[in-house]
Design a protein around this motif. Structure first.
Motif: not given
Length: 137
Positions: A84, A86-90
């Protein structure tokens, strides 16, 4: 080396001596005969040509192949790990996988498309084989 060619509707036997005596004859022949004349010219006096045999050295192909396979297998393993930012899950594989493009590009530019295709296929089969070796099945 000799061949009969058509010069202005007349059959003439093309020999190296004829070309040497009359170089303008090459301007009067068709493309196929000109190709033959060029080959005959190139094969004339072969014993005077100094041949050098150059062995191509592929000294970095093996390390580049190993690195590409390593990156591909590592990116497959890390693809199951979520990160995760900055709020993005990759997936974790997204950080490693772009390196495979760099290695593939280097292999293609330096060693050619044929070697790159072999390396990519070996990476593919290594990725298919790796779960069975590591016990993921």
């Amino acid at each position: 080396m000799e061949k009969y060619i058509d010069v202005n509707g007349q059959k003439i036997r093309l020999t190296q001596e004829l070309i040497d005596e009359n170089p303008d004859i090459l301007n009067k022949i068709d493309g196929k005969s000109a190709y033959f004349a060029g080959r005959a010219r190139g094969c004339y006096d072969l014993e005077k040509i100094n041949y050098t045999i150059r062995k191509q050295e592929y000294k970095y192909i093996l390390p580049l192949t190993v690195m590409l396979v390593m990156v591909m297998i590592t990116s497959n393993i890390l693809s199951s790990k979520l990160v995760s930012l900055n709020g993005f899950t990759i997936t974790g594989g997204m950080f490693v996988y772009p390196l495979s493009y760099i290695f593939d590009y280097i292999i293609t530019d330096v060693y050619g498309f044929q070697y790159a295709r072999r390396v990519v296929w070996s990476a593919f089969f290594s990725m298919v084989f790796s779960p069975f070796v590591s016990g993921w099945y």
